[in-house]
Design an enzyme around this catalytic site. Sequence first.
Site, PDB file in Angstrom:
ATOM      1  N   HIS A   1       8.965   7.030   8.374  1.00 27.13           N
ATOM      2  CA  HIS A   1       9.654   6.837   7.055  1.00 27.13           C
ATOM      3  C   HIS A   1      11.136   7.365   7.406  1.00 27.13           C
ATOM      4  O   HIS A   1      11.298   7.876   8.515  1.00 27.13           O
ATOM      5  CB  HIS A   1       8.826   8.107   6.441  1.00 27.13           C
TER       6      HIS A   1
ATOM      7  N   HIS B   1       4.686   4.035  12.662  1.00 21.23           N
ATOM      8  CA  HIS B   1       4.949   4.165  11.350  1.00 21.23           C
ATOM      9  C   HIS B   1       5.865   5.084  10.891  1.00 21.23           C
ATOM     10  O   HIS B   1       5.683   6.296  11.250  1.00 21.23           O
ATOM     11  CB  HIS B   1       3.567   4.261  10.774  1.00 21.23           C
TER      12      HIS B   1
ATOM     13  N   CYS C   1       4.183   9.245   0.495  1.00 18.57           N
ATOM     14  CA  CYS C   1       2.822   9.889   0.333  1.00 18.57           C
ATOM     15  C   CYS C   1       2.677  10.743  -0.724  1.00 18.57           C
ATOM     16  O   CYS C   1       3.615  11.695  -0.800  1.00 18.57           O
ATOM     17  CB  CYS C   1       2.144  10.471   1.573  1.00 18.57           C
TER      18      CYS C   1
ATOM     19  N   ARG D   1       0.746  -1.260  -0.111  1.00 17.70           N
ATOM     20  CA  ARG D   1      -0.159   0.004   0.064  1.00 17.70           C
ATOM     21  C   ARG D   1       1.006   1.468  -0.036  1.00 17.70           C
ATOM     22  O   ARG D   1       1.134   2.011  -1.036  1.00 17.70           O
ATOM     23  CB  ARG D   1      -1.049   0.047   1.236  1.00 17.70           C
ATOM     24  N   ASP D   2       1.674   1.562   1.070  1.00 17.22           N
ATOM     25  CA  ASP D   2       2.392   2.787   1.211  1.00 17.22           C
ATOM     26  C   ASP D   2       3.515   2.582   0.276  1.00 17.22           C
ATOM     27  O   ASP D   2       3.868   3.706  -0.332  1.00 17.22           O
ATOM     28  CB  ASP D   2       2.747   2.827   2.512  1.00 17.22           C
TER      29      ASP D   2
ATOM     30  N   ASN E   1       9.162   4.086   3.657  1.00 13.98           N
ATOM     31  CA  ASN E   1       9.010   3.819   4.982  1.00 13.98           C
ATOM     32  C   ASN E   1      10.330   3.215   5.426  1.00 13.98           C
ATOM     33  O   ASN E   1      11.211   2.645   4.523  1.00 13.98           O
ATOM     34  CB  ASN E   1       8.026   2.446   5.117  1.00 13.98           C
TER      35      ASN E   1
HETATM   36  N1  COA Z   1     -13.071   4.446  -3.227  1.00 14.43           N
HETATM   37  C1  COA Z   1     -13.469   4.468  -4.562  1.00 14.43           C
HETATM   38  N2  COA Z   1     -13.974   5.715  -4.820  1.00 14.43           N
HETATM   39  C2  COA Z   1     -14.425   6.642  -4.197  1.00 14.43           C
HETATM   40  C3  COA Z   1     -13.982   6.484  -2.735  1.00 14.43           C
HETATM   41  C4  COA Z   1     -13.350   5.427  -2.128  1.00 14.43           C
HETATM   42  N3  COA Z   1     -13.135   5.189  -1.102  1.00 14.43           N
HETATM   43  N4  COA Z   1     -14.892   7.563  -2.018  1.00 14.43           N
HETATM   44  C5  COA Z   1     -15.003   8.316  -3.065  1.00 14.43           C
HETATM   45  N5  COA Z   1     -14.925   7.644  -4.323  1.00 14.43           N
HETATM   46  C6  COA Z   1     -15.342   8.323  -5.527  1.00 14.43           C
HETATM   47  C7  COA Z   1     -16.835   8.981  -5.681  1.00 14.43           C
HETATM   48  O1  COA Z   1     -17.794   7.769  -5.519  1.00 14.43           O
HETATM   49  C8  COA Z   1     -16.730   9.704  -6.826  1.00 14.43           C
HETATM   50  O2  COA Z   1     -16.557   9.064  -8.169  1.00 14.43           O
HETATM   51  P1  COA Z   1     -17.453   9.907  -9.139  1.00 14.43           P
HETATM   52  O3  COA Z   1     -16.841  11.116  -9.525  1.00 14.43           O
HETATM   53  O4  COA Z   1     -17.154   9.160 -10.193  1.00 14.43           O
HETATM   54  O5  COA Z   1     -18.980   9.963  -8.814  1.00 14.43           O
HETATM   55  C9  COA Z   1     -15.571  10.499  -6.490  1.00 14.43           C
HETATM   56  O6  COA Z   1     -14.520   9.662  -5.603  1.00 14.43           O
HETATM   57  C10 COA Z   1     -15.285  11.771  -5.611  1.00 14.43           C
HETATM   58  O7  COA Z   1     -16.002  11.572  -4.419  1.00 14.43           O
HETATM   59  P2  COA Z   1     -15.809  12.636  -3.256  1.00 14.43           P
HETATM   60  O8  COA Z   1     -16.585  11.975  -2.195  1.00 14.43           O
HETATM   61  O9  COA Z   1     -16.417  13.906  -3.977  1.00 14.43           O
HETATM   62  O10 COA Z   1     -14.530  12.684  -2.895  1.00 14.43           O
HETATM   63  P3  COA Z   1     -13.463  13.775  -3.095  1.00 14.43           P
HETATM   64  O11 COA Z   1     -13.116  13.925  -4.618  1.00 14.43           O
HETATM   65  O12 COA Z   1     -13.332  14.585  -2.194  1.00 14.43           O
HETATM   66  O13 COA Z   1     -12.205  12.574  -2.702  1.00 14.43           O
HETATM   67  C11 COA Z   1     -11.095  11.001  -1.450  1.00 14.43           C
HETATM   68  C12 COA Z   1     -12.189  12.090  -1.572  1.00 14.43           C
HETATM   69  C13 COA Z   1     -10.986  10.275   0.104  1.00 14.43           C
HETATM   70  C14 COA Z   1     -12.094   9.929  -2.212  1.00 14.43           C
HETATM   71  C15 COA Z   1      -9.857  10.962  -2.270  1.00 14.43           C
HETATM   72  O14 COA Z   1      -9.215  12.156  -1.714  1.00 14.43           O
HETATM   73  C16 COA Z   1      -8.740   9.749  -1.956  1.00 14.43           C
HETATM   74  O15 COA Z   1      -9.205   8.692  -2.524  1.00 14.43           O
HETATM   75  N6  COA Z   1      -7.788  10.187  -1.641  1.00 14.43           N
HETATM   76  C17 COA Z   1      -6.783   8.959  -1.261  1.00 14.43           C
HETATM   77  C18 COA Z   1      -6.223   9.396   0.053  1.00 14.43           C
HETATM   78  C19 COA Z   1      -4.890   8.418  -0.085  1.00 14.43           C
HETATM   79  O16 COA Z   1      -4.750   7.390  -0.414  1.00 14.43           O
HETATM   80  N7  COA Z   1      -3.703   8.934   0.699  1.00 14.43           N
HETATM   81  C20 COA Z   1      -2.508   8.051   1.009  1.00 14.43           C
HETATM   82  C21 COA Z   1      -2.836   7.360   2.156  1.00 14.43           C
HETATM   83  S1  COA Z   1      -3.045   8.078   3.816  1.00 14.43           S
HETATM   84 ZN    ZN Z   2       3.401   6.142   5.398  1.00 13.17          ZN
END
Ligand code: COA
Ligand code: ZN
Length: 304
Positions: free
Chosen positions: A212, A210, A243, A18-19, A252
């Site tokens: 890095h 955790h 990240c 994942r990370d 990490n």
């Molecule tokens: N898995 C898959 N798709 C997701 C989701 C999830 N957990 N949560 C939201 N979505 C989809 C929604 O269905 C929507 O899809 P659409 O545009 O096709 O309708 C789209 O993502 C946007 O949804 P919204 O609720 O408006 O979210 P956002 O644009 O504000 O984004 C996150 C929020 C959390 C989904 C996004 O920022 C994200 O995935 N971040 C990942 C962070 C990460 O992995 N960080 C590293 C580890 S800490």
């Molecule tokens: Zn990390």
Amino acid sequence: MTDTGSADKVIINEVGPRDGLQSQDVELGLEQRFQFVEALLGAGLEHIEMGSFVSPRAVPQMAGTGDLARRLGQRAGTQLSALVPNMKGYELACEAGVDTVAVVVSATETMNQKNINLSMDETMQVAQAVIERGSAEGVRVQAYLAVAFECPFEGLVDSGYVRALAAQLMEYGASELVIADTIGAANPGQVKHLMTALADEHGAARLACHFHDTRALGLANVYAALESGIRRFDSSVGGLGGCPFAPGAKGNVATEDVVMLCEQLGYTTGVDMPALLNVVDLISDMLGRPQGGRAHYWLSRNAA
Ligand code: COA
Ligand code: ZN
């Protein structure tokens, strides 16, 4: 399920899939991700974070985690977990049969906005909802406190504030609290101070760290946490990681480095070092670039 029953056992939660993969410019396919996790299991790792249920637009490297989880299934004696940023992620994880998820709260307002597009208050509400639903549905929910020492946007984070957030997440019912130095800015003095206080407040068994390795202090920070009674650590094989939303975050702390340190100090990890080094080779081949922790050269010559 293995647990921290013995004071001499250190639990390593491998977060490479994942990370480690989320910030690579090479996107691995399902088959490669599957082979990677299988190889880690084969090296004796019993806790593996195998992916995240996040927006594939935000993190394309993690697209298809549901298929990966279904293909891996659940294995006796192992914990295959996934990160979820919100309730939608929680539901997708459950549909794929995942029984341990991780929610992430960043310790600063800006980092929450950058990472998941929510304010601090909203992020805490999401964490509470996921933790409480998990408790009701028999799903373990680990809570991460990201940028717990320093934030790339807001600078140093007050440890009193981190302790208050930690207390709240524990009260919601998180199975574990993972203190994350997302950008690798912590030093061993800060780690000892914070982790000793948290261990006093909540007991060390529900805590993990955790780190890095951005500044070559990764292992020193692991040591400081060990000295504070912590026996659970995240790490990535080969020191993969970073990240995509936190500028300056390097990999990490490497699993092979943590295993080496722990075993030299007399702890058991259950990890087979030669097999782990083979996983470093495997992931290096998959990513087309040599990977490896700080001790890679020494370990490769001595751990055969
Ligand atoms: N898995 C898959 N798709 C997701 C989701 C999830 N957990 N949560 C939201 N979505 C989809 C929604 O269905 C929507 O899809 P659409 O545009 O096709 O309708 C789209 O993502 C946007 O949804 P919204 O609720 O408006 O979210 P956002 O644009 O504000 O984004 C996150 C929020 C959390 C989904 C996004 O920022 C994200 O995935 N971040 C990942 C962070 C990460 O992995 N960080 C590293 C580890 S800490
Ligand atoms: Zn990390």
